[in-house]
Design an enzyme around this catalytic site. Structure first.
Site, PDB file in Angstrom:
ATOM      1  N   LYS A   1       0.855  -1.188   0.000  1.00 13.23           N
ATOM      2  CA  LYS A   1       0.000   0.000   0.000  1.00 13.23           C
ATOM      3  C   LYS A   1       0.891   1.239   0.000  1.00 13.23           C
ATOM      4  O   LYS A   1       1.843   1.323   0.772  1.00 13.23           O
ATOM      5  CB  LYS A   1      -0.894  -0.032   1.252  1.00 13.23           C
ATOM      6  CG  LYS A   1      -2.033   0.975   1.258  1.00 13.23           C
ATOM      7  CD  LYS A   1      -3.091   0.631   2.316  1.00 13.23           C
ATOM      8  CE  LYS A   1      -4.244   1.634   2.265  1.00 13.23           C
ATOM      9  NZ  LYS A   1      -5.392   1.204   3.076  1.00 13.23           N
TER      10      LYS A   1
ATOM     11  N   GLU B   1     -18.963  -3.677  10.458  1.00 13.24           N
ATOM     12  CA  GLU B   1     -19.910  -2.821  11.174  1.00 13.24           C
ATOM     13  C   GLU B   1     -20.872  -3.629  12.031  1.00 13.24           C
ATOM     14  O   GLU B   1     -21.244  -3.214  13.128  1.00 13.24           O
ATOM     15  CB  GLU B   1     -20.685  -1.947  10.175  1.00 13.24           C
ATOM     16  CG  GLU B   1     -19.838  -0.898   9.457  1.00 13.24           C
ATOM     17  CD  GLU B   1     -19.020  -1.455   8.300  1.00 13.24           C
ATOM     18  OE1 GLU B   1     -19.211  -2.636   7.934  1.00 13.24           O
ATOM     19  OE2 GLU B   1     -18.176  -0.705   7.763  1.00 13.24           O
TER      20      GLU B   1
ATOM     21  N   ARG C   1     -25.095  -0.928   7.362  1.00 12.75           N
ATOM     22  CA  ARG C   1     -24.756  -2.350   7.315  1.00 12.75           C
ATOM     23  C   ARG C   1     -25.077  -3.047   8.645  1.00 12.75           C
ATOM     24  O   ARG C   1     -25.195  -4.269   8.683  1.00 12.75           O
ATOM     25  CB  ARG C   1     -23.280  -2.538   6.960  1.00 12.75           C
ATOM     26  CG  ARG C   1     -22.938  -3.996   6.822  1.00 12.75           C
ATOM     27  CD  ARG C   1     -21.769  -4.276   5.947  1.00 12.75           C
ATOM     28  NE  ARG C   1     -22.011  -3.965   4.552  1.00 12.75           N
ATOM     29  CZ  ARG C   1     -21.109  -4.109   3.600  1.00 12.75           C
ATOM     30  NH1 ARG C   1     -19.909  -4.546   3.907  1.00 12.75           N
ATOM     31  NH2 ARG C   1     -21.388  -3.811   2.352  1.00 12.75           N
TER      32      ARG C   1
END
Lengths: 431, 431
Positions: free
Chosen positions: B250, B336, B364
């Protein structure tokens, strides 16, 4: 009036009383509990297979642990009849006049041995992990156990729970009750993973639990009280998270429930001698037969109809589609999010997915219905049962789906009042 | 005006043009794409680290596969800048006057190479699995690929997707982009599982993917174009589902984004020389500082406050809590549902969980907010950002949380209009 005043169970006021019994008496208790589950279910209907399968594990749990100080969170919680009988609520099975006095799911308003009202699946590990973390913050040391299984392992929240359980530093016991079934046949990769573990007596190299860094232990004889007592004793007061994978038989003790597990997951009142329902079959045509006829017509017409559901084909009588048109049928397991996202994927390719869901379980897929279907304006057709103002329990309320759907763009919500309306609405929906 | 008329990228109108290039030219293209991501993000802000990390895999994908016939579903879709540049939309990076002409997420209204508007996580495998099933029904044979990762593997829907992908019978390629990060540090058991696989070059015995019956292949050099081309060639037209686990970095190509991945996941406009933001820091006190002061006061006061979030501490400036009060902090990863059920578990044990969430991701957890918190009447405190009528994209709408919450019993929804109101509401909420 108590039908079985001679039952040992009459002497069990709470789990402490269990600890005085020897193995033979515990086995006697298992037999009594099974008799009571069958008698009450035959009279009233209710969940059958899951409760018959978990009798020995429940007895062993309460024999070894010290509830309510030690805490157990029952996933789904339709498998808590034996737990309820051992925690002061046996009267509601012993005495037919009191059949209605105890609710069918875990219920903290009813007993200090129940911690949550639980009627949806796959929540137990997440709840238990939160409890374990809070216990540690407060400097306490009781055992916290989640009992998951009976198919609820395929729900994504279960996986999120395992993922975080692996991070916890202290006591947390996760019992995976592997009865090789969901509400219907279990499906998907998790089935494969559990099968490899069962067939290797827990020794398979590919272990999804140890892969995540969780400790793991396998019990092949989950319906043997002695094996379960030994297993629970071995993990009691453990200082880290562990998965206890137990192999049990759904429906144990009632042959028809073993031979056809899906139809005996939940039953209408039935005759114990013939296993036949004692309530009249629904009149035909009815909503289910109209929908089935509609599906068959379009499938036979070579249309690309894909019938999707999340582990509850029985609610809609979809067995005929499953058996006769397997190419047009998909059960994603207890995974409501997946069922909707899968349908969104399928419709994008140009076929017509028709998704069947219970109103009360639909809310688990809120984000997919909003983000994946509505925001993408995809023509997914859904048939939802159980919406309305009646409900079996506070965890199974059908009143929320309309207000939920009303907030989204691009969804149309139709409520047919006659079978003819239903037919017209179905034809309109697939066009 | 085009800032880089000399760039090779100007000649790439669609992925077909890529196929004419040699490896050196493809590497040149990677360098150009990185330059453009950095220039535009420095000027405008946007997702940075995820896009820098996926450059080579994207080039290799479009070199090997035949989009848009072959289809790729990007999870989260904030990592699609390179994909957009290679599918006819490079002008929106080459020419600062056109920076606004292309949206930041995948967008079927914008391009036939994008299949869904995707702004939430963990949906790609489920969508791709539905597409694969539909493709088979229609007798087609194109490659269908899901690219998941950048933390979205911890969402339960991802797991539900893998569980069903394992059941599919034909072509389905799942690329797990393992950059060892979520939006913040990656957490939980999945981290452990991926780490074992990376460290064993894909040979670890405990493989959660093969455990589920999925085929599996590991690519250690996910930022090497040649390795990625070879890997994609090996799986192209495969006749069964396979997981291609690729190890990427990343932030690759921009040192500050590698050194501090979390703060460079998404960036405000910044100076490329100093990495400092070019927009003024928010005035203090503001809502974030008021909330932080409140948290610190109660934690220092020895209260059992547990600060919970799902992979987005940066949104609320919770880094200080994470670093200075680790006992009072829990990031559950992009999960979540888990964050809410975990809070429900924690509050039941008597502590005060304070849950931080983005309005748009909150949906969610609808079922957990309704079933696990509201139906159980548990005093969970939530702080929600981004509710309101403005939005960055149609997948990030903050207008739904109020109507969503309004349908549940037992929830109070407060909207402070001043910092003093915020303070009072916070104090009221934890009491």
């Amino acid at each position: 009036m108590n039908k079985h005043p001679e039952f040992l169970l009459n002497k069990i006021e709470n789990p402490k009383d269990l600890k005085k019994l020897d193995l033979k008496e515990l086995e006697q208790l298992a037999s009594e509990i099974r008799t009571l589950i069958l008698e009450k279910d035959a009279a009233e209907g209710g969940h059958l297979g899951p409760d018959l399968g978990i009798v020995e594990a429940t007895i062993a749990y309460h024999y070894v642990f010290d509830a309510p100080k030690d805490k157990i969170i029952w996933d789904v919680s339709h498998q808590t009849y034996p737990h309820k009988m051992l925690t002061g609520r046996a009267y509601a099975w012993l005495d037919p006049d009191k059949y209605e006095d105890v609710t069918p799911y875990s219920n903290p308003d009813e007993s200090p041995y129940d911690y949550y009202a639980v009627g949806h699946t796959s929540t137990s590990v997440a709840l238990a992990t939160g409890m374990a973390r809070a216990r540690d913050m407060m400097g306490n040391h009781e055992n916290i156990t989640a009992l998951i299984g009976d198919g609820s392992l395929t729900g994504g929240l279960a996986f999120e729970g395992f993922n975080n359980a692996a991070d916890e530093k202290h006591n947390l016991i996760i019992v995976v009750n592997d009865n090789q079934m969901s509400i219907d046949d279990n499906v998907g990769g998790v089935v494969t993973a559990l099968k490899k573990l069962r067939e290797s007596n827990g020794q398979a190299e590919d272990n999804p639990f140890t892969a995540m860094g969780l400790d793991y232990k396998y019990v092949g004889q989950g319906n043997d009280i002695k094996s379960m007592i030994d297993a629970f004793k071995a993990v009691k007061d453990i200082d880290h998270p562990i998965v206890l994978h137990i192999n049990t038989l759904k429906g144990k003790g009632y042959e028809p429930a073993i031979e056809n597990e899906a139809s005996h997951h939940w039953v209408l009142p039935f005759d114990l001698k013939t296993d036949k329902p004692t309530v009249p079959a629904p009149k035909t045509p009815n909503a289910s037969t109209v929908i089935l006829d509609f599906l068959k017509k379009h499938i036979e017409n070579q249309e690309n109809i894909l019938v999707i559901n999340a582990a509850i084909p029985g609610v809609f009588g979809l067995g005929e589609i499953k058996n006769n048109y397997p190419k047009n049928y998909k059960d994603v397991g207890i995974a409501e999010q997946e069922s909707v996202a899968f349908a969104a994927g399928a419709v994008k390719e140009g076929i017509t997915p028709i998704l069947f869901e219970n109103s009360t379980f639909l809310q688990r897929a809120y984000d997919q219905l909003s983000h994946d279907v509505a925001a993408n304006d995809l023509p997914v057709v859904m048939i939802v049962a159980g919406g309305g103002i009646t409900a079996a329990s506070k965890t199974h309320l059908g009143i929320f789906d309309n207000t939920m759907v009303a907030n989204w763009p691009n969804w149309e919500y139709l409520a047919p009042t006659t079978l003819n309306e239903l037919k017209s609405m179905l034809e309109w929906a697939v066009k």
